[in-house]
Design a protein around this motif. Sequence first.
Motif, PDB file in Angstrom:
ATOM      1  N   UNK A 168       0.843  -1.202   0.000  1.00  0.00           N
ATOM      2  CA  UNK A 168       0.000   0.000   0.000  1.00  0.00           C
ATOM      3  C   UNK A 168       0.876   1.249   0.000  1.00  0.00           C
ATOM      4  N   UNK A 169       0.508   2.204  -0.834  1.00  0.00           N
ATOM      5  CA  UNK A 169       1.188   3.492  -0.918  1.00  0.00           C
ATOM      6  C   UNK A 169       0.455   4.513  -0.034  1.00  0.00           C
ATOM      7  N   UNK A 170       1.053   5.691   0.219  1.00  0.00           N
ATOM      8  CA  UNK A 170       0.412   6.666   1.099  1.00  0.00           C
ATOM      9  C   UNK A 170      -1.040   6.984   0.753  1.00  0.00           C
ATOM     10  N   UNK A 171      -1.352   7.143  -0.537  1.00  0.00           N
ATOM     11  CA  UNK A 171      -2.736   7.486  -0.920  1.00  0.00           C
ATOM     12  C   UNK A 171      -3.711   6.394  -0.484  1.00  0.00           C
ATOM     13  N   UNK A 172      -3.296   5.131  -0.633  1.00  0.00           N
ATOM     14  CA  UNK A 172      -4.167   4.007  -0.240  1.00  0.00           C
ATOM     15  C   UNK A 172      -4.336   3.981   1.278  1.00  0.00           C
ATOM     16  N   UNK A 173      -3.236   4.202   1.978  1.00  0.00           N
ATOM     17  CA  UNK A 173      -3.268   4.182   3.444  1.00  0.00           C
ATOM     18  C   UNK A 173      -4.101   5.346   3.988  1.00  0.00           C
ATOM     19  N   UNK A 174      -3.943   6.507   3.360  1.00  0.00           N
ATOM     20  CA  UNK A 174      -4.674   7.699   3.813  1.00  0.00           C
ATOM     21  C   UNK A 174      -6.176   7.442   3.701  1.00  0.00           C
ATOM     22  N   UNK A 175      -6.578   6.862   2.579  1.00  0.00           N
ATOM     23  CA  UNK A 175      -8.005   6.603   2.362  1.00  0.00           C
ATOM     24  C   UNK A 175      -8.526   5.569   3.382  1.00  0.00           C
ATOM     25  N   UNK A 176      -7.753   4.523   3.599  1.00  0.00           N
ATOM     26  CA  UNK A 176      -8.182   3.511   4.589  1.00  0.00           C
ATOM     27  C   UNK A 176      -8.397   4.140   5.953  1.00  0.00           C
TER      28      UNK A 176
END
Length: 275
Positions: free
Chosen positions: A142-150
């Motif tokens: 997971x990249x930052x954008x994916x983690x941020x959304x989660x």
Amino acid sequence: MSTVPEVTLNNGIRMPQLGFGVYQVPEDETQRVVASALEAGYRSIDTAALYRNEAGTGRALAESGIPRDELFVTTKLWNTDQGHDAALRAFEESLAKLGLDHVDLYLVHWPLPARDLYVETWRALEKVYAEGRARAIGVSNFHPAHLRRLTEETDVVPAVNQIELHPRLQQQELRAFDAGLGIATEAWSPLGRGNGVLEDPAVTAIAEKHGRTPAQVVLRWHLQLGNIVIPKSATESRIRENLDVFGFELDEEDMAAVEPLETGARVGPDPDTFN
């Protein structure tokens, strides 16, 4: 037997910092290989639905005689099982193959942003976590954008982000982002899988200096950065060698010599485009 240090995850669960990965170990060899790793002293074993060797891993765990609470077992949800209900079914299948009533860590293997199912998939993991059938849940690749959304759309912050990480791809920004959210970073392909790291003059010079192998130097580098690491080998001598990394330390000069090996080159796919 070396005592492997532990990392305390963001929910208080303790995880060995050095574990054993079974990626690409054929199912018919898995039981023997995992048994060798357990005998050598590993207590953290990392498998996945994709690897098709959960059953062999489970047999080795069952026959080891090691108490369940001394073992740390990770498996992962494969891409074809993303989506809330499919993920719950896949989790049950993995547990059955492993022959366990719970796993210590369950990971979403890839974000697959184009399919856009990882948020609802994560809610399924939150359910098995709430039930105590996964002691911790996390993600992989997971990249930052994916983690941020989660973290914005769900309740449980991932405990671990398992990513491709080695001296050619040091992931400094992603490691810092993980740390900012309290997520432990775990390295897959920690030795670079044939990308020349172990033959690099900087690494071989450090190995010579400490009377160690290049692989031991790279694993030590990971540990000193604070990464969780899961080297894989099917060879008994190497299984033991990879665990024997606690009797020496890299100095500042050694750590600094590894930094310029960064090229950004991956041995696996890019999580932003892999679907």
